[in-house]
Enzyme design. Structure first.
Site, PDB file in Angstrom:
ATOM      1  N   GLU A 414      -9.465  -0.453 -22.520  1.00  0.00           N
ATOM      2  CA  GLU A 414      -9.331  -1.350 -21.462  1.00  0.00           C
ATOM      3  C   GLU A 414      -9.005  -2.718 -22.295  1.00  0.00           C
ATOM      4  O   GLU A 414      -8.344  -3.536 -21.524  1.00  0.00           O
ATOM      5  CB  GLU A 414     -11.065  -1.799 -20.840  1.00  0.00           C
ATOM      6  CG  GLU A 414     -10.817  -2.608 -19.842  1.00  0.00           C
ATOM      7  CD  GLU A 414     -11.140  -4.068 -20.237  1.00  0.00           C
ATOM      8  OE1 GLU A 414     -11.249  -5.077 -19.434  1.00  0.00           O
ATOM      9  OE2 GLU A 414     -11.282  -4.459 -21.583  1.00  0.00           O
ATOM     10  N   GLU A 415      -9.236  -3.026 -23.532  1.00  0.00           N
ATOM     11  CA  GLU A 415      -8.999  -4.124 -23.966  1.00  0.00           C
ATOM     12  C   GLU A 415      -7.344  -4.242 -24.428  1.00  0.00           C
ATOM     13  O   GLU A 415      -6.929  -5.409 -24.420  1.00  0.00           O
ATOM     14  CB  GLU A 415      -9.632  -4.323 -25.395  1.00  0.00           C
ATOM     15  CG  GLU A 415     -11.273  -4.296 -25.244  1.00  0.00           C
ATOM     16  CD  GLU A 415     -11.604  -5.771 -24.574  1.00  0.00           C
ATOM     17  OE1 GLU A 415     -10.739  -6.466 -24.013  1.00  0.00           O
ATOM     18  OE2 GLU A 415     -12.678  -5.902 -24.285  1.00  0.00           O
ATOM     19  N   SER A 618       6.398 -20.371  11.319  1.00  0.00           N
ATOM     20  CA  SER A 618       5.104 -20.454  12.189  1.00  0.00           C
ATOM     21  C   SER A 618       4.196 -19.352  11.443  1.00  0.00           C
ATOM     22  O   SER A 618       4.420 -18.321  11.189  1.00  0.00           O
ATOM     23  CB  SER A 618       5.639 -19.989  13.675  1.00  0.00           C
ATOM     24  OG  SER A 618       4.521 -19.622  14.297  1.00  0.00           O
ATOM     25  N   ASP A 656     -14.267   8.299   7.784  1.00  0.00           N
ATOM     26  CA  ASP A 656     -12.875   8.382   7.217  1.00  0.00           C
ATOM     27  C   ASP A 656     -12.214   7.119   7.646  1.00  0.00           C
ATOM     28  O   ASP A 656     -11.365   6.565   7.096  1.00  0.00           O
ATOM     29  CB  ASP A 656     -12.255   9.490   7.744  1.00  0.00           C
ATOM     30  CG  ASP A 656     -12.619  10.834   6.935  1.00  0.00           C
ATOM     31  OD1 ASP A 656     -13.282  10.593   6.035  1.00  0.00           O
ATOM     32  OD2 ASP A 656     -12.031  11.808   7.029  1.00  0.00           O
ATOM     33  N   HIS A 679      -1.835  -4.968  -2.645  1.00  0.00           N
ATOM     34  CA  HIS A 679      -2.790  -4.905  -1.791  1.00  0.00           C
ATOM     35  C   HIS A 679      -2.151  -6.308  -1.059  1.00  0.00           C
ATOM     36  O   HIS A 679      -2.082  -7.271  -1.957  1.00  0.00           O
ATOM     37  CB  HIS A 679      -4.113  -5.243  -2.285  1.00  0.00           C
ATOM     38  CG  HIS A 679      -5.371  -5.000  -1.413  1.00  0.00           C
ATOM     39  ND1 HIS A 679      -5.436  -5.919  -0.354  1.00  0.00           N
ATOM     40  CD2 HIS A 679      -6.381  -4.331  -1.226  1.00  0.00           C
ATOM     41  CE1 HIS A 679      -6.430  -5.554   0.231  1.00  0.00           C
ATOM     42  NE2 HIS A 679      -6.894  -4.582  -0.514  1.00  0.00           N
TER      43      HIS A 679
END
Length: 740
Positions: A414-415, A618, A656, A679
């Protein structure tokens, strides 16, 4: 033909799950009608209480002591031995499976025979000062070997020499101040920056964009030294010789720099190292504040523009470039000799098979690797994960089994850029997108000892509040109160003072690939400092040799009750997600969040009111989509409260829809220049990976827009991202409608 061993990944870990799917699903769903009575609801609650009461602070203490005796850097033999120890314990606890899953990723280490350091050189090139190479070991650790010296992983190697420029925190706004207001050019200079405020990789990227040929990072006492506290070992403050390690990549979610988007297995095509993703092309090196004071002492040039540029060292904090007085002719020279090499890393993946819906997964994952001993980061999280796994195993051994499959993960590397978790997510993306309910992160359990901190998708807000009410507060003065009550009193939400604060997810830990790339509902929880009074960054000894077991036991959590509360919260979240008949998400909270985020981004745009009119920009389509989503969420919530719990197909359909809602916010094209951040509602800030940004496409398009070369093009980009956000929200609303 037998399946190749190296392709098994998740499949090897959950063979039993898949093998039993037909029988389990058929029996659970179609033969036996669901009996949701007061008794079964009470039984569900009683199992949760058994789980919580099974967890013990003393066990967390024992795991932490055991796991922090030696360094366990990613890619080393010691970290593999720790992986095997965790695997053995999981099997002993009663998990259905526990397997090592390996990947071959690019890691970065200091050269053992050619040390990294920074020096001051005179006009003849003679080094008259050199920074420290090693941190003095803490008491009791003098004979420990294989301690990596302070360095910045993935720094370019080199020996640049030039004038020094102080750039504050090396944020985007700091370089704007230097270039636009002070007319200071960093091209060809070596810059020195304080750690803090933003992710170190963003500092390096900003220095590169400014033309610097090297960057030195240091921890200023203003940011890493709390008032009236002694340096370690007498207190928990940062000693002057300590330096913060850490990677300086700008991966933007890519995973292994040589295999972006794909798992780093033996068969995988790899980019040439010179084309690796996110690796800086300038040397970077961290130093302690004792050495930093020597480098900054005689800087000349302009005075700091305001007090926000001044730290707590006994220096002027002049900007430079170059030195003044007797050191006028002297320069800075960096010596960085890091070696990048493909190295094998190991995740540990454990499972408890679901009894009724084995094809639905709840994942609890945290990383195991640390820069040195990992007393806080990550091993408080590792110890908590271990105690949660042990407690679930105890329930399984007693005859209980969760409704859905629980996956436990001990991530490696992870690091070095969230590599272990990202590679596993890449290898199993198709399965995970189809079957995952949620991902709960188990990184450091504490970063302070004041109150709870939670970052999560809005879907989890109400569940977090619910389980926090069912856990006793570990805080002094709240002995008869719940964790929720102490959290609410100490850190109320700025939007609603009747609820505790919950933050947006950014990045910086292993949930990233699951949330930002795959669209799996995610959350994290830990104990934190008092942000109103404690102005230092993170915790002072972060990523240094002084992150030891004794640091935690003597100063941060002597009773281990804070870590126990975090274990109970994380464990209860996993339990509720894995065992509730109806997935305990609240979609109406997502609607409220979208409304707030839309109003916020619109308010930011109002600073450019005239340009909005000039370019016919807009936000109406965005507000319309949010309104439609809110209506769809309300209707869905109404139907969910009325669902026939004895109709397994009806329950499964609505579950679901809940599970896949987060996926509906994923754009397969990703964000501009950051294709692995997909995302549309949440992403790490482009200017600070640690922070979460809402509507990141729109925000980034508007950032510094008044200085864009072509305003028409820039505002067209804003329009484009308003359109993308509006479409995505409208499409997500469509997934909530009643099934035809």
């Amino acid at each position: 033909m037998a399946r190749p061993r190296h392709l098994r990944g998740l499949g090897m870990c959950i063979t039993a799950v898949l093998a039993s799917f037909i029988a389990g699903f058929t029996v659970g769903w179609f033969i036996k009608p669901l009996k949701e009575t007061t008794t079964s609801a009470g039984y569900h609650q009683s199992i949760q209480q058994k789980l919580l009461s099974e967890m013990k602070a003393e066990n967390i203490r024992s795991f932490l002591r055991s796991f922090t005796k030696l360094p366990h850097l990613a890619g080393t033999e010691q970290n593999l031995l720790l992986a095997k120890k965790i695997q053995t314990q999981w099997k002993k606890f009663g998990l259905d499976s526990a397997n090592l899953v390996h990947y071959d990723v690019l890691l970065s280490y200091p050269n053992e025979t050619n040390a990294n350091y920074v020096s001051i050189v005179d006009e003849h090139g003679v080094e008259i000062f050199k920074t420290s190479y090693l941190e003095p070991p803490p008491d009791g650790y003098e004979n420990v070997t294989n301690i990596i010296p302070p360095y910045n992983a993935f720094s370019a190697s080199g020996m640049p020499e030039g004038e020094l420029v102080y750039v504050n925190y090396a944020r985007t706004e700091d370089f704007f101040k230097l270039e636009r207001e002070m007319n200071i050019n960093c091209t060809g200079k070596i810059v020195i920056a304080r750690y803090g405020k933003i992710f170190r990789g963003n500092k390096v990227k900003n220095a590169m964009l400014a033309g610097a040929m090297g960057i030195i990072l240091y921890s200023d006492p203003a940011d890493y030294f709390a008032p009236d506290v002694q340096p370690y070992p007498k207190g928990w403050n940062l000693p002057g010789a300590a330096a913060q390690r850490g990677n300086v990549l700008n991966l933007n979610g890519a995973g292994d720099p040589l295999t972006p988007g794909y798992p780093a297995k033996e068969y995988t095509f790899r980019l040439p190292v010179e084309e690796a993703v996110g690796i800086p092309n300038i040397p970077v090196h961290p130093i302690g504040y004792n050495d930093a004071e020597r480098l900054l002492r005689n800087l000349g040039g302009a005075a700091p523009p305001d007090k926000s540029w001044k730290g707590s060292l006994n220096v002027s904090y002049n900007i430079g470039p170059g030195f003044t007085g007797s050191e006028y002719s002297r320069n800075i020279r960096m010596h960085v000799n890091n070696i990048n090499k493909i190295t094998r890393i190991y995740n540990v993946i454990g499972t408890i098979r679901g009894s009724t819906e084995p094809d639905r997964y709840v994942i609890l994952g945290g990383h195991r690797d640390s820069w040195v001993f990992g007393g806080i980061d990550p091993t408080t999280g590792t110890a908590v994960l271990q105690e949660i796994a042990r407690s679930f195993g105890k329930l399984v051994n007693g005859g209980w089994r969760p409704r859905r499959t629980i996956i436990f993960a001990s991530w490696d590397a992870e690091e070095f850029g969230l590599l272990g978790s990202t590679e596993w997510a890449e290898e199993n993306a198709k399965l995970l997108q189809e079957r995952s309910i949620a991902y709960i992160n188990s990184d450091s359990a504490i970063e302070g000892n004041y109150t709870l901190r939670v970052d999560c998708t809005p879907l989890l807000n109400q569940l977090v509040y619910k389980v926090a009410r069912e856990i006793s507060s570990p805080d002094d003065g709240f002995e008869s109160k719940s964790l929720y009550e102490s959290w609410l009193e100490k850190d109320p939400s700025p939007e609603n003072k009747e609820c505790p604060r919950i933050n947006k997810l950014g990045s910086g830990s292993d949930f990233e690939a699951y949330f930002q790339r795959l669209g799996i509902a995610s959350g994290r929880a830990r104990y934190t400092k008092n942000k109103k009074t404690d102005k230092y960054s993170s915790y002072p000894v972060y990523h240094t040799i002084y992150e030891t077991f004794e640091l935690v036991q003597n100063f941060y959590d002597p009773t281990f009750k804070k870590q126990l509360s975090v274990a109970q919260l994380r464990g209860a979240l996993v339990y509720e997600l894995a065992d509730s008949v109806v997935i305990p998400f609240n979609i109406q909270d997502y609607a409220k969040a979208l409304k707030n985020y839309a109003a916020s981004i619109f308010n930011i745009s109002k600073k450019h009111d005239q340009q909005l009119r000039n370019h016919a920009v807009s936000f109406d389509p965005l507000f319309s989509a949010v309104k439609n989503f809110s209506e769809a969420a309300s209707d869905f919530h109404r139907r969910l409260t009325q669902v026939d719990l004895n109709n397994p197909i009806a329950v499964r359909i609505m579950n679901d829809q809940q599970m896949l809602l987060e996926r509906a916010f994923i754009d397969p094209l990703g964000l501009p220049g950051r294709k692995f951040y997909r995302h549309i509602i949440f992403a790490p800030s482009s200017h600070n990976k640690y922070a979460g940004e809402s509507f990141p496409g729109i925000y980034d398009a508007m950032f510094d827009i008044e200085n864009k070369a072509d305003p028409s093009l820039a505002w067209a980009e804003v329009k484009k991202h308003i359109s993308i956000a509006a479409f995505t929200i409208q499409a997500a609303a469509g997934t909530l409608t009643n099934v035809l």
